[in-house]
Design a protein around this motif. Structure first.
Motif, PDB file in Angstrom:
ATOM      1  N   VAL A  73       0.835  -1.202   0.000  1.00 14.26           N
ATOM      2  CA  VAL A  73       0.000   0.000   0.000  1.00 14.26           C
ATOM      3  C   VAL A  73       0.873   1.257   0.000  1.00 14.26           C
ATOM      4  O   VAL A  73       2.016   1.250   0.476  1.00 14.26           O
ATOM      5  CB  VAL A  73      -0.986   0.052   1.199  1.00 14.26           C
ATOM      6  N   SER A  74       0.302   2.305  -0.566  1.00 16.20           N
ATOM      7  CA  SER A  74       0.967   3.609  -0.591  1.00 16.20           C
ATOM      8  C   SER A  74      -0.062   4.657  -0.181  1.00 16.20           C
ATOM      9  O   SER A  74      -1.216   4.611  -0.605  1.00 16.20           O
ATOM     10  CB  SER A  74       1.472   3.908  -1.998  1.00 16.20           C
ATOM     11  N   ASP A  75       0.375   5.583   0.657  1.00 16.36           N
ATOM     12  CA  ASP A  75      -0.463   6.731   1.007  1.00 16.36           C
ATOM     13  C   ASP A  75       0.461   7.833   1.511  1.00 16.36           C
ATOM     14  O   ASP A  75       1.681   7.737   1.371  1.00 16.36           O
ATOM     15  CB  ASP A  75      -1.549   6.343   2.037  1.00 16.36           C
ATOM     16  N   ARG A  76      -0.122   8.873   2.091  1.00 14.90           N
ATOM     17  CA  ARG A  76       0.689  10.009   2.529  1.00 14.90           C
ATOM     18  C   ARG A  76       1.743   9.613   3.559  1.00 14.90           C
ATOM     19  O   ARG A  76       2.740  10.313   3.742  1.00 14.90           O
ATOM     20  CB  ARG A  76      -0.202  11.123   3.117  1.00 14.90           C
ATOM     21  N   ARG A  77       1.530   8.461   4.223  1.00 13.59           N
ATOM     22  CA  ARG A  77       2.505   8.024   5.236  1.00 13.59           C
ATOM     23  C   ARG A  77       3.682   7.275   4.626  1.00 13.59           C
ATOM     24  O   ARG A  77       4.657   6.991   5.304  1.00 13.59           O
ATOM     25  CB  ARG A  77       1.811   7.121   6.272  1.00 13.59           C
ATOM     26  N   GLY A  78       3.590   6.878   3.375  1.00 13.05           N
ATOM     27  CA  GLY A  78       4.700   6.175   2.732  1.00 13.05           C
ATOM     28  C   GLY A  78       4.249   4.888   2.074  1.00 13.05           C
ATOM     29  O   GLY A  78       3.052   4.641   1.922  1.00 13.05           O
ATOM     30  N   TYR A  79       5.225   4.060   1.673  1.00 12.07           N
ATOM     31  CA  TYR A  79       4.976   2.751   1.078  1.00 12.07           C
ATOM     32  C   TYR A  79       5.197   1.704   2.153  1.00 12.07           C
ATOM     33  O   TYR A  79       6.132   1.811   2.942  1.00 12.07           O
ATOM     34  CB  TYR A  79       5.994   2.436  -0.017  1.00 12.07           C
ATOM     35  N   ARG A  80       4.378   0.661   2.172  1.00 20.91           N
ATOM     36  CA  ARG A  80       4.589  -0.420   3.140  1.00 20.91           C
ATOM     37  C   ARG A  80       3.739  -1.631   2.764  1.00 20.91           C
ATOM     38  O   ARG A  80       2.877  -1.544   1.878  1.00 20.91           O
ATOM     39  CB  ARG A  80       4.200   0.044   4.546  1.00 20.91           C
ATOM     40  N   TYR A  81       3.969  -2.725   3.452  1.00 24.96           N
ATOM     41  CA  TYR A  81       3.088  -3.889   3.349  1.00 24.96           C
ATOM     42  C   TYR A  81       2.178  -3.899   4.553  1.00 24.96           C
ATOM     43  O   TYR A  81       2.611  -3.606   5.682  1.00 24.96           O
ATOM     44  CB  TYR A  81       3.913  -5.180   3.283  1.00 24.96           C
ATOM     45  N   ASP A  82       0.905  -4.232   4.306  1.00 23.57           N
ATOM     46  CA  ASP A  82      -0.078  -4.238   5.383  1.00 23.57           C
ATOM     47  C   ASP A  82      -0.962  -5.473   5.237  1.00 23.57           C
ATOM     48  O   ASP A  82      -1.361  -5.820   4.113  1.00 23.57           O
ATOM     49  CB  ASP A  82      -0.928  -2.956   5.281  1.00 23.57           C
ATOM     50  N   ALA A  83      -1.281  -6.115   6.353  1.00 23.39           N
ATOM     51  CA  ALA A  83      -2.157  -7.296   6.326  1.00 23.39           C
ATOM     52  C   ALA A  83      -3.608  -6.914   6.051  1.00 23.39           C
ATOM     53  O   ALA A  83      -4.416  -7.782   5.698  1.00 23.39           O
ATOM     54  CB  ALA A  83      -2.056  -8.055   7.644  1.00 23.39           C
ATOM     55  N   LEU A  84      -3.950  -5.648   6.233  1.00 25.01           N
ATOM     56  CA  LEU A  84      -5.329  -5.199   6.034  1.00 25.01           C
ATOM     57  C   LEU A  84      -5.427  -4.264   4.833  1.00 25.01           C
ATOM     58  O   LEU A  84      -4.532  -3.446   4.582  1.00 25.01           O
ATOM     59  CB  LEU A  84      -5.828  -4.454   7.275  1.00 25.01           C
ATOM     60  N   ASP A  85      -6.543  -4.402   4.119  1.00 25.37           N
ATOM     61  CA  ASP A  85      -6.861  -3.477   3.032  1.00 25.37           C
ATOM     62  C   ASP A  85      -7.360  -2.178   3.667  1.00 25.37           C
ATOM     63  O   ASP A  85      -8.391  -2.187   4.345  1.00 25.37           O
ATOM     64  CB  ASP A  85      -7.950  -4.117   2.160  1.00 25.37           C
ATOM     65  N   PRO A  86      -6.682  -1.066   3.470  1.00 25.58           N
ATOM     66  CA  PRO A  86      -7.116   0.179   4.119  1.00 25.58           C
ATOM     67  C   PRO A  86      -8.508   0.637   3.679  1.00 25.58           C
ATOM     68  O   PRO A  86      -9.178   1.372   4.413  1.00 25.58           O
ATOM     69  CB  PRO A  86      -6.048   1.207   3.721  1.00 25.58           C
ATOM     70  N   ALA A  87      -8.968   0.177   2.497  1.00 24.47           N
ATOM     71  CA  ALA A  87     -10.294   0.590   2.017  1.00 24.47           C
ATOM     72  C   ALA A  87     -11.419  -0.096   2.774  1.00 24.47           C
ATOM     73  O   ALA A  87     -12.527   0.419   2.854  1.00 24.47           O
ATOM     74  CB  ALA A  87     -10.421   0.309   0.519  1.00 24.47           C
ATOM     75  N   SER A  88     -11.154  -1.282   3.346  1.00 29.39           N
ATOM     76  CA  SER A  88     -12.214  -2.059   3.998  1.00 29.39           C
ATOM     77  C   SER A  88     -11.883  -2.387   5.443  1.00 29.39           C
ATOM     78  O   SER A  88     -12.746  -2.852   6.179  1.00 29.39           O
ATOM     79  CB  SER A  88     -12.419  -3.376   3.243  1.00 29.39           C
ATOM     80  N   ALA A  89     -10.609  -2.224   5.826  1.00 28.95           N
ATOM     81  CA  ALA A  89     -10.104  -2.641   7.143  1.00 28.95           C
ATOM     82  C   ALA A  89     -10.230  -4.156   7.349  1.00 28.95           C
ATOM     83  O   ALA A  89     -10.220  -4.642   8.479  1.00 28.95           O
ATOM     84  CB  ALA A  89     -10.785  -1.871   8.275  1.00 28.95           C
ATOM     85  N   ARG A  90     -10.338  -4.899   6.236  1.00 24.81           N
ATOM     86  CA  ARG A  90     -10.362  -6.370   6.313  1.00 24.81           C
ATOM     87  C   ARG A  90      -9.093  -6.937   5.704  1.00 24.81           C
ATOM     88  O   ARG A  90      -8.391  -6.241   4.972  1.00 24.81           O
ATOM     89  CB  ARG A  90     -11.570  -6.907   5.537  1.00 24.81           C
ATOM     90  N   ARG A  91      -8.850  -8.226   5.972  1.00 23.91           N
ATOM     91  CA  ARG A  91      -7.695  -8.869   5.338  1.00 23.91           C
ATOM     92  C   ARG A  91      -7.852  -8.852   3.822  1.00 23.91           C
ATOM     93  O   ARG A  91      -8.962  -8.886   3.302  1.00 23.91           O
ATOM     94  CB  ARG A  91      -7.570 -10.317   5.828  1.00 23.91           C
ATOM     95  N   TRP A  92      -6.723  -8.845   3.134  1.00 22.87           N
ATOM     96  CA  TRP A  92      -6.751  -8.992   1.678  1.00 22.87           C
ATOM     97  C   TRP A  92      -7.296 -10.379   1.337  1.00 22.87           C
ATOM     98  O   TRP A  92      -7.161 -11.317   2.129  1.00 22.87           O
ATOM     99  CB  TRP A  92      -5.336  -8.840   1.108  1.00 22.87           C
ATOM    100  N   PRO A  93      -7.881 -10.565   0.157  1.00 19.70           N
ATOM    101  CA  PRO A  93      -8.310 -11.907  -0.243  1.00 19.70           C
ATOM    102  C   PRO A  93      -7.120 -12.878  -0.221  1.00 19.70           C
ATOM    103  O   PRO A  93      -5.983 -12.468  -0.468  1.00 19.70           O
ATOM    104  CB  PRO A  93      -8.814 -11.714  -1.682  1.00 19.70           C
ATOM    105  N   ALA A  94      -7.409 -14.129   0.054  1.00 26.08           N
ATOM    106  CA  ALA A  94      -6.349 -15.145   0.031  1.00 26.08           C
ATOM    107  C   ALA A  94      -5.757 -15.248  -1.375  1.00 26.08           C
ATOM    108  O   ALA A  94      -6.425 -14.951  -2.364  1.00 26.08           O
ATOM    109  CB  ALA A  94      -6.925 -16.494   0.448  1.00 26.08           C
ATOM    110  N   MET A  95      -4.497 -15.688  -1.439  1.00 25.12           N
ATOM    111  CA  MET A  95      -3.879 -15.872  -2.747  1.00 25.12           C
ATOM    112  C   MET A  95      -4.480 -17.123  -3.413  1.00 25.12           C
ATOM    113  O   MET A  95      -4.397 -18.204  -2.843  1.00 25.12           O
ATOM    114  CB  MET A  95      -2.371 -16.007  -2.609  1.00 25.12           C
ATOM    115  N   PRO A  96      -5.086 -16.977  -4.591  1.00 24.48           N
ATOM    116  CA  PRO A  96      -5.679 -18.152  -5.246  1.00 24.48           C
ATOM    117  C   PRO A  96      -4.612 -19.203  -5.554  1.00 24.48           C
ATOM    118  O   PRO A  96      -3.457 -18.868  -5.852  1.00 24.48           O
ATOM    119  CB  PRO A  96      -6.263 -17.584  -6.540  1.00 24.48           C
TER     120      PRO A  96
END
Ligand code: MD6
Ligand code: FE
Length: 216
Positions: A73-96
């Motif tokens: 993810v990227s936003d005003r705070r910088g680039y990073r990896y996050d376990a949660l999708d900032p748009a939903s505050a839920r985990r990203w979908p599992a990798m198919p």
């Protein structure tokens, strides 16, 4: 632009070395295409593509989403990896499973057996979208390669050196091409030129890129 020249010649090399540690596996993903496109649709239904902001506040021209345990993810705070999708505050979908199988097979073919990606960044380019020269350096372990899958419209990939000012090579990437990138090439600068208009049976007016990483 004639460098984009319609399509790769039939019977061309199936592997192409870009530099020590970096190679293109031409059309490697085509055999997996049907499953990849179905699974991609499911991923972006759960975590819709969106234009993130750069730390400087600019809207990225490439629309992005993720699947796997970690998402870029990227936003005003910088680039990073996050376990949660900032748009939903839920985990990203599992990798198919289809994504994971393709990534591990491609890495193995390129000499990186044992690659176990925990992050897959989905990039969608519309005409005019581009990615400026950058290094991928938010991952924890630079000993792990990156596997990058191109689907749909062709794009011109720029492949530079370890300094931003180093000369770049232009590498056209077509539907199904997979770039595996690791070892001494892992921190090379790279980017994607603005996508040209076009239509592709798999993706319509877009290019999709999946990049698999071991981020955590
Ligand atoms: C793209 N790819 O092809 C963007 N990064 O759309 C990347 O930024 C990239 O292809 C690291 C390794 C391979 C890549
Ligand atoms: Fe990159």
């Amino acid at each position: 632009m004639e460098l984009f020249e319609a399509r790769r010649e039939e019977g061309g090399p199936t592997h192409q070395s870009l530099a020590p540690g970096a190679m293109v596996l031409r059309a490697f993903a085509v055999q997996h295409e049907a499953a990849l496109m179905v699974d991609l649709q499911k991923v972006i239904e759960q975590a819709p593509l969106r234009h993130m902001l750069t730390p400087g506040g600019f809207r990225m021209s490439v629309a992005m989403s993720n699947c796997g345990a970690l998402g870029w993810v990227s936003d005003r705070r910088g680039y990073r990896y996050d376990a949660l999708d900032p748009a939903s505050a839920r985990r990203w979908p599992a990798m198919p499973a289809s994504f994971l199988a393709l990534a591990t097979e491609a890495a193995t073919r390129a000499g990186f057996a044992g690659f176990r990606p925990d992050a897959c960044l989905v990039n969608r380019y519309q005409p005019g979208a581009r990615l400026t020269l950058h290094q991928d350096r938010n991952e924890r372990d630079f000993a792990q390669p990156i596997v990058s899958v191109s689907l749909g419209l062709p794009a011109m990939f720029l492949f530079g050196g370890t300094q931003r000012s180093d000369k770049t090579a232009r590498v056209p990437l077509f539907h199904g091409d997979v770039v595996v990138w690791g070892g001494p090439a892992r921190l090379r600068f790279h980017g994607v030129l603005a996508l040209e208009d076009g239509h592709h049976a798999a993706t319509g007016g877009h290019r999709i890129n999946l990049t698999f990483r071991c981020a955590g």
